[in-house]
Design a protein around this motif. Structure first.
Motif, PDB file in Angstrom:
ATOM      1  N   TYR A 148      -3.028  16.861   7.541  1.00 25.15           N
ATOM      2  CA  TYR A 148      -4.349  16.902   6.578  1.00 25.15           C
ATOM      3  C   TYR A 148      -5.704  17.536   6.259  1.00 25.15           C
ATOM      4  N   LEU A 149      -5.108  18.307   4.758  1.00 23.86           N
ATOM      5  CA  LEU A 149      -6.730  19.302   4.407  1.00 23.86           C
ATOM      6  C   LEU A 149      -6.649  20.154   5.740  1.00 23.86           C
ATOM      7  N   GLN A 150      -6.231  20.139   6.590  1.00 25.07           N
ATOM      8  CA  GLN A 150      -5.586  22.118   7.021  1.00 25.07           C
ATOM      9  C   GLN A 150      -5.333  22.851   6.268  1.00 25.07           C
ATOM     10  N   GLY A 151      -4.969  22.733   5.420  1.00 28.93           N
ATOM     11  CA  GLY A 151      -3.986  24.103   4.238  1.00 28.93           C
ATOM     12  C   GLY A 151      -5.553  24.316   3.820  1.00 28.93           C
ATOM     13  N   VAL A 175       0.836  -1.049  -0.424  1.00 26.34           N
ATOM     14  CA  VAL A 175      -0.039   0.251  -0.035  1.00 26.34           C
ATOM     15  C   VAL A 175       1.313   1.564  -0.082  1.00 26.34           C
ATOM     16  N   PRO A 176       0.990   2.377  -1.003  1.00 23.58           N
ATOM     17  CA  PRO A 176       1.431   3.259  -1.531  1.00 23.58           C
ATOM     18  C   PRO A 176       1.315   4.092   0.009  1.00 23.58           C
ATOM     19  N   ILE A 177       2.248   5.053   0.431  1.00 22.52           N
ATOM     20  CA  ILE A 177       2.514   5.965   1.644  1.00 22.52           C
ATOM     21  C   ILE A 177       1.445   6.948   1.027  1.00 22.52           C
ATOM     22  N   PRO A 178       0.955   7.770   1.786  1.00 20.87           N
ATOM     23  CA  PRO A 178      -0.045   8.816   1.501  1.00 20.87           C
ATOM     24  C   PRO A 178       1.193  10.089   1.566  1.00 20.87           C
ATOM     25  N   ARG A 179       1.088  10.759   0.133  1.00 20.83           N
ATOM     26  CA  ARG A 179       1.908  12.264   0.084  1.00 20.83           C
ATOM     27  C   ARG A 179       1.412  12.831   1.255  1.00 20.83           C
ATOM     28  N   HIS A 180       0.949  12.883   1.965  1.00 27.02           N
ATOM     29  CA  HIS A 180       0.814  14.070   3.855  1.00 27.02           C
ATOM     30  C   HIS A 180       1.340  13.878   4.375  1.00 27.02           C
ATOM     31  N   TRP A 181       2.571  12.802   4.341  1.00 22.93           N
ATOM     32  CA  TRP A 181       2.932  11.954   5.633  1.00 22.93           C
ATOM     33  C   TRP A 181       4.212  13.155   6.405  1.00 22.93           C
ATOM     34  N   SER A 182       4.637  13.950   5.115  1.00 23.26           N
ATOM     35  CA  SER A 182       6.424  14.322   5.503  1.00 23.26           C
ATOM     36  C   SER A 182       5.615  16.394   5.851  1.00 23.26           C
TER      37      SER A 182
END
Length: 115
Positions: A63-66, A51-58
């Motif tokens: 997540y989705l707060q910007g 399973v790919p790691i989500p792009r927002h890990w770093s």
């Protein structure tokens, strides 16, 4: 003589070169070259059923707060307040493009040195 940090950066592979060397270049990301063993990391990422790691890990923000890219419609008065006609009254009392807050601030602390 370059420092240890500079030597590590010079020894690091470029993303383009890493993409050429691996079987699945589509799983290579920018930060993969900083890994201690980039080839092993790419092998694990390309492995079947992973399973790919989500792009927002770093990401620094949650997540989705910007809210930068979100287009927001201009605020409108609720219908029952707009029917009272308060908008016309307020627009008549406001100065040259000034908000009510700016007008009140002018009243409290007027700028004396105007020409």
């Amino acid at each position: 003589k370059p420092s240890r940090r500079e030597r590590k950066i010079l020894k690091r592979q470029s993303v383009a070169k890493l993409k050429q060397e691996v079987d699945r270049p589509d799983v290579v990301e920018v930060h993969d070259v900083t890994s201690s063993d980039p080839h092993m990391l790419i092998h694990l990422k390309a492995y079947r059923n992973t399973v790919p790691i989500p792009r927002h890990w770093s990401a620094k923000r949650k997540y989705l707060q910007g809210k930068r890219g979100v287009e927001k419609p201009p605020w409108q008065l609720p219908e029952f307040i707009a029917q009272t006609g308060i908008e016309k009254i307020r627009s008549a009392t406001e100065g040259e493009g000034q908000s009510a807050k700016q007008i009140a601030r002018e009243r409290i602390a007027p700028k004396m040195g105007r020409i």
